[in-house]
Design a protein around this motif. Structure first.
Motif, PDB file in Angstrom:
ATOM      1  N   PHE A  97       0.822  -1.208   0.000  1.00  0.00           N
ATOM      2  CA  PHE A  97       0.000   0.000   0.000  1.00  0.00           C
ATOM      3  C   PHE A  97       0.858   1.261   0.000  1.00  0.00           C
ATOM      4  CE2 PHE A  97      -2.647   3.345   1.928  1.00  0.00           C
ATOM      5  CZ  PHE A  97      -3.637   3.376   0.961  1.00  0.00           C
ATOM      6  N   TYR A  98       1.944   1.190   0.724  1.00  0.00           N
ATOM      7  CA  TYR A  98       2.873   2.332   0.762  1.00  0.00           C
ATOM      8  C   TYR A  98       3.340   2.671  -0.658  1.00  0.00           C
ATOM      9  CZ  TYR A  98       6.613   5.255   2.768  1.00  0.00           C
ATOM     10  OH  TYR A  98       7.431   6.300   3.125  1.00  0.00           O
ATOM     11  N   CYS A  99       3.699   1.638  -1.411  1.00  0.00           N
ATOM     12  CA  CYS A  99       4.127   1.840  -2.803  1.00  0.00           C
ATOM     13  C   CYS A  99       2.981   2.391  -3.651  1.00  0.00           C
ATOM     14  CB  CYS A  99       4.626   0.533  -3.413  1.00  0.00           C
ATOM     15  SG  CYS A  99       6.107  -0.103  -2.630  1.00  0.00           S
ATOM     16  N   LEU A 100       1.801   1.779  -3.510  1.00  0.00           N
ATOM     17  CA  LEU A 100       0.641   2.229  -4.289  1.00  0.00           C
ATOM     18  C   LEU A 100       0.392   3.709  -4.026  1.00  0.00           C
ATOM     19  CD1 LEU A 100      -1.965  -0.651  -3.715  1.00  0.00           C
ATOM     20  CD2 LEU A 100      -0.559  -0.270  -5.741  1.00  0.00           C
ATOM     21  N   ARG A 123       2.353   5.903  -3.405  1.00  0.00           N
ATOM     22  CA  ARG A 123       3.333   6.753  -4.083  1.00  0.00           C
ATOM     23  C   ARG A 123       3.214   6.662  -5.600  1.00  0.00           C
ATOM     24  NH1 ARG A 123       3.006   8.558   0.510  1.00  0.00           N
ATOM     25  NH2 ARG A 123       4.732   8.542   1.992  1.00  0.00           N
ATOM     26  N   ILE A 171       3.120   3.862  -7.417  1.00  0.00           N
ATOM     27  CA  ILE A 171       3.774   2.693  -8.008  1.00  0.00           C
ATOM     28  C   ILE A 171       2.763   1.543  -8.063  1.00  0.00           C
ATOM     29  CG2 ILE A 171       5.635   1.019  -7.657  1.00  0.00           C
ATOM     30  CD1 ILE A 171       7.059   3.322  -6.050  1.00  0.00           C
ATOM     31  N   GLU A 222      -3.107   3.889  -6.657  1.00  0.00           N
ATOM     32  CA  GLU A 222      -1.957   4.440  -7.381  1.00  0.00           C
ATOM     33  C   GLU A 222      -2.384   5.571  -8.313  1.00  0.00           C
ATOM     34  OE1 GLU A 222      -3.113   1.384  -7.581  1.00  0.00           O
ATOM     35  OE2 GLU A 222      -2.867   0.457  -9.550  1.00  0.00           O
ATOM     36  N   SER A 255      -2.769   8.729  -6.305  1.00  0.00           N
ATOM     37  CA  SER A 255      -1.455   9.303  -6.072  1.00  0.00           C
ATOM     38  C   SER A 255      -0.985  10.086  -7.299  1.00  0.00           C
ATOM     39  CB  SER A 255      -0.459   8.198  -5.735  1.00  0.00           C
ATOM     40  OG  SER A 255       0.858   8.663  -5.849  1.00  0.00           O
ATOM     41  N   ARG A 256      -1.120   9.443  -8.454  1.00  0.00           N
ATOM     42  CA  ARG A 256      -0.638  10.074  -9.684  1.00  0.00           C
ATOM     43  C   ARG A 256      -1.438  11.321 -10.031  1.00  0.00           C
ATOM     44  NH1 ARG A 256      -0.681   4.321 -12.749  1.00  0.00           N
ATOM     45  NH2 ARG A 256       0.863   3.311 -11.430  1.00  0.00           N
ATOM     46  N   PHE A 292       2.352   9.155   5.946  1.00  0.00           N
ATOM     47  CA  PHE A 292       1.791   8.164   6.864  1.00  0.00           C
ATOM     48  C   PHE A 292       2.130   8.453   8.323  1.00  0.00           C
ATOM     49  CE2 PHE A 292       1.679   5.978   2.856  1.00  0.00           C
ATOM     50  CZ  PHE A 292       0.620   5.090   2.945  1.00  0.00           C
ATOM     51  N   VAL A 326       6.203   2.687   6.536  1.00  0.00           N
ATOM     52  CA  VAL A 326       6.722   1.313   6.587  1.00  0.00           C
ATOM     53  C   VAL A 326       8.157   1.261   6.070  1.00  0.00           C
ATOM     54  CG1 VAL A 326       4.441   0.292   6.287  1.00  0.00           C
ATOM     55  CG2 VAL A 326       5.901   0.648   4.296  1.00  0.00           C
ATOM     56  N   PHE A 371      13.246   4.101  -5.110  1.00  0.00           N
ATOM     57  CA  PHE A 371      11.826   4.111  -4.799  1.00  0.00           C
ATOM     58  C   PHE A 371      11.186   5.393  -5.340  1.00  0.00           C
ATOM     59  CE2 PHE A 371       8.440   5.215  -1.740  1.00  0.00           C
ATOM     60  CZ  PHE A 371       7.626   4.099  -1.889  1.00  0.00           C
ATOM     61  N   ALA A 402       8.440   6.145  -8.305  1.00  0.00           N
ATOM     62  CA  ALA A 402       7.212   6.899  -8.032  1.00  0.00           C
ATOM     63  C   ALA A 402       7.071   8.071  -9.007  1.00  0.00           C
ATOM     64  CB  ALA A 402       7.219   7.394  -6.594  1.00  0.00           C
ATOM     65  N   ALA A 416       6.305   6.839 -12.496  1.00  0.00           N
ATOM     66  CA  ALA A 416       4.919   6.361 -12.601  1.00  0.00           C
ATOM     67  C   ALA A 416       3.991   7.555 -12.846  1.00  0.00           C
ATOM     68  CB  ALA A 416       4.516   5.616 -11.333  1.00  0.00           C
ATOM     69  N   LEU A 449       7.415  14.621  -4.917  1.00  0.00           N
ATOM     70  CA  LEU A 449       6.271  14.264  -5.759  1.00  0.00           C
ATOM     71  C   LEU A 449       5.356  15.451  -6.069  1.00  0.00           C
ATOM     72  CD1 LEU A 449       5.516  10.732  -4.281  1.00  0.00           C
ATOM     73  CD2 LEU A 449       6.309  11.246  -6.588  1.00  0.00           C
TER      74      LEU A 449
END
Ligand SMILES: Nc1ncnc2c1ncn2[C@@H]1O[C@H](COP(=O)(O)OP(=O)(O)OP(=O)(O)O)[C@@H](O)[C@H]1O
Ligand SMILES: [Mg+2]
Lengths: 482, 252
Positions: free
Chosen positions: A433-436, A438, A440, B73, B76-77, B84, B88, B98, B102, B105, B162
């Motif tokens: 979820f953290y990736c999503l 962002r 990804i 996603e 986000s985009r 958060f 994590v 990473f 991002a 994407a 971002l």
């Protein structure tokens, strides 16, 4: 097709009768089946000396007396060893003038991996020896290596050109009676690679062999022998691709490594043979015996492997640490998806004083696959001050796959220090979820997380191989989420 | 920019959000306060698209689109960023890689090419300086072994990279030392602009000294029970939540 011992014996008799010692068949391919005549045929086709034929025949007799092993965590239909061709030469014997002339299939695999052959060539000048169905088609950079006294050629060529070296070392690390598949290979191996690094020589480039299996129903039995003489160093890369195939193919290779005093061999493998389709149909059976002997003092053998392919993988690259102060290392990433099964690991046999070994194994399981690590650390009575560190991690994607770890430790010397760590984890929803969040997508997220997890091992690979391996991990886990 | 009408969300049969209404316009800063367990993080997660929650609403519109129809996603985009409460760790994945993934994407989503290595490095340097993130943190694995405060600072670094339209900060101030609080707030203030809005979830007035809100909302048991200007935060700081509870008690 299953068979019993009796049926096999009967069949062998018939086959012998049926074919005899034939000379008038298609010269590219031996008839199906395995018997002494086939072995004589292979040997004569390859114009081998008498001692090698004897070696093969002895191995064949040993093999006949052995039974196929059964493993707790691997399952496959019985293999009919009489239903395979044991010799086939490539249809075209054309010599490649450059890597650009490589087979389009091989090229398209490179493309999928994002590595063009042109790039391959540019990158640090890799010398590539391509083995297509058991016969070496292309050996490059040989002259350049020759100036340094380095021998890097196909196994058959080594038999012709350097018989004394081959005879001296063949089977000294993996004896013919080592196991069922080693015996089979010793009887019928058709080609492979040979490498000798003379004393005090540092091989200036990564030596690379791309194997592939091409012809339907041709078992592959390669033989690789790498010898690093005193104070020498070589980094050797072995990578494999295989085109889509519906029928299971047997692959039973032997790799033997030998290091003399202060010598080092770094042996890296990427294995991505056809794993079978999503239903588990097809795919390669990969039963390999890989072993290194640290013969000399302070010598070192390091195995690094990225295993993503094959329907079944059974392999334990091992080190025999005979020379005092010698070092063995094993770094492994094994990925299984769909119905793949992998049973892999290592054996570190400490014989000499002050010997050290290091094991880092990263298993990744997805789909309905099964991934087992099996490792043996054995310290013999005279191995004073032996040291071992093992770390075996498993990563699970989804809930239908399995990961198993079987560490065996046998210490016969009380000064031995052996450490073992093991973890099992799941890819966390939170991480995904953290990736999503962002931006990804899930597939890329899994790829990132998995590559991060395997990084410790991937870092051990030569640069260009590491990039390829990363892409391979992602490709082999495609569709394993969501 | 963001319109929420009667948003309800439940998880495993427990209703957490019981009808949220909120309107955030470009350029605004909204603070959300409220006792532990009142549903602040839940609101943030639902807006970000976490699928564990069953969410229904009369309307949730983000920049003219039905937010609930978008995958996380895609949200986000489109420019929604969530810092958060508990970032994590992703072992072995470098922060830099990473972020590159991002950013690319997002760029692909906008029909752009991958960012060039040169532009990317320049951007990393600039934003890193902005939140005074130690340069070795940018190269380390995502949040792995980061201290609590470093993780929070990394969230703001990512947000700066971002350049979202809407930044939701879930207790970004907790775990930050006093200097870090200033630095992070400064970072946020630099990102403020007429096209960008922030929703800042916090327990402490202190943060709102630096990031001055246009509106303060009190979330209590899944509802926004009180809204006001920045002085509401001061009042809460002084008096706690009891008086609000009484107020609702009275009104109910
Ligand atoms: N899976 C779950 N099942 C049941 N209740 C849950 C679940 N997940 C969260 N909750 C509950 O939802 C409520 C709201 O949680 P949330 O994290 O949104 O609170 P919060 O306002 O962010 O609190 P804090 O100030 O402590 O961060 C809490 O009472 C929590 O226990
Ligand atoms: Mg919270």
């Amino acid at each position: 097709m299953a068979y019993t011992e009796a049926e096999l014996a009967e069949e062998l008799k018939n086959k012998k009768y049926e074919f005899g010692f034939v000379s008038n068949f298609d010269s590219d391919k031996a008839p199906k089946g395995l018997n002494e005549d086939i072995i004589r045929l292979i040997s004569s086709k390859k114009n081998e000396p008498e001692w090698l034929l004897k070696y093969r025949l002895d191995a064949f007799r040993v093999w006949e007396s052995m039974t196929e092993p059964e493993w707790a965590h691997l399952h496959h239909p019985p293999i009919d060893f009489q239903d395979l061709h044991y010799y086939s030469a490539p249809k075209t014997k054309k010599r490649l003038n450059s890597l650009d002339e490589l087979d389009p299939e091989l090229k398209s695999m490179y493309d999928k991996l994002g590595i063009s052959t042109e790039e391959q060539k540019r990158l640090t000048g890799v010398a590539i020896d391509v083995v297509v169905d058991s016969v070496s088609v292309e050996t490059s950079f040989k002259e350049k290596l020759g100036e340094l006294g380095i021998i890097f050629c196909s196994f058959s060529e080594a038999v012709q050109e350097h018989p004394e070296l081959v005879r001296k070392y063949l089977g000294t690390v993996v004896p013919t009676n080592d196991n069922f598949y080693a015996a089979l290979n010793s009887a019928v191996f058709t080609d492979g690679s040979f490498c000798y690094i003379p004393p005090g020589t540092r091989c200036p480039m990564e030596l690379s062999t791309y194997f592939r299996i091409n012809d339907a129903q041709t078992g592959q039995f390669e033989r690789t022998l790498v010898i690093a003489d005193k104070g020498s160093y070589v980094s050797y890369l072995e990578g494999c691709t295989a085109p889509m195939r519906d029928e299971n193919q047997l692959h039973a290779a032997i790799v033997e490594l030998i290091t003399m005093d202060d010598a080092e061999i770094k042996y890296s493998t990427i294995q991505n043979w056809y794993p079978g389709n999503e239903e588990g149909k097809g795919g390669i059976y990969n039963f390999v015996t890989k072993r290194g002997l640290c013969e000399g003092r302070n010598s070192k053998i390091s195995w690094t492997q990225v295993e993503t392919g094959s329907a079944i993988t059974w392999k334990y690259p091992s080190c025999i640490l005979k020379g005092d102060g010698s070092v063995g290392e094993f770094y492994s990433v094994a990925v299984t998806n769909n119905y793949q099964q992998a049973d892999t690991g290592t054996k570190m046999i400490h014989i000499g004083k002050n010997t050290k070994s290091m094991i880092i194994s990263k298993g990744i399981s997805a789909g309905k696959s099964n991934n087992s690590y099996r490792g043996l650390v054995k310290v013999l009575p005279k191995a004073h001050n032996a040291r071992n560190f093992s770390q075996c991690d498993s990563l699970l994607l989804g809930s239908e796959c399995g990961a198993h770890t079987f560490p065996y430790i046998e210490a016969q010397n009380s000064s031995a220090k052996i450490e073992h760590e093991a973890t099992t984890s799941k890819i966390g929803e939170d991480q995904i979820f953290y990736c999503l969040q962002r931006g990804i997508d899930e597939e890329k997220a899994v790829s990132l997380i998995v590559n991060g997890y395997a990084k410790e091992v991937l870092n051990k690979l030569p640069m260009e191989f590491a990039i390829e391996a990363q892409k391979l991990l992602s490709i082999s886990l495609e569709g394993s989420v969501g | 920019m963001l319109t929420i009408k009667n948003l309800k969300a439940s998880i495993e049969g427990n209703q957490i959000l019981k009808g949220i209404n909120l309107e955030v316009k470009p350029g605004e800063v909204h603070a959300i306060m409220g006792p532990n367990g009142s549903g602040k993080s839940t609101l943030a997660s639902v807006l970000a698209g976490r699928d564990e929650y069953e969410a229904i609403a009369d309307e949730v519109t983000f920049l003219g689109q039905d937010l609930m129809e978008l995958a996380p996603e895609e949200r986000s985009r489109e420019g929604l960023f969530l810092a958060f409460q508990y970032p994590v760790e992703i072992p072995g994945v470098s922060n830099i890689n990473f972020l590159k993934a991002a950013i690319n994407a997002k760029r692909h989503h906008q029909g752009l090419e991958d960012i060039s290595a040169k532009d990317f490095i320049a951007m990393v340097k600039e934003k890193q300086a902005m939140v005074e993130l130690k340069s070795n943190l940018a190269n380390r694995s995502v949040n792995e072994g980061f201290s609590g405060g470093e993780k929070k600072r990394n969230e703001i670094f990512q947000m700066a990279m971002l350049e979202p339209k809407l930044g939701i900060l879930d207790e970004t101030d907790s775990g930050l030392d006093i200097d870090a609080l200033k630095i992070v707030s400064n970072g946020v203030n630099k990102l403020k602009g007429p096209d960008r809005a922030f929703v800042v979830i916090t327990h402490y007035q202190r943060l709102l000294d630096y990031i001055v809100p246009d509106f303060v909302h009190v979330l209590f048991e899944g509802r926004i029970v009180k809204s006001g200007g920045k002085e509401l935060a001061l009042e809460l700081e002084e008096k706690g939540y009891d008086w609000i509870k009484e107020e609702i008690g009275v009104h109910n």
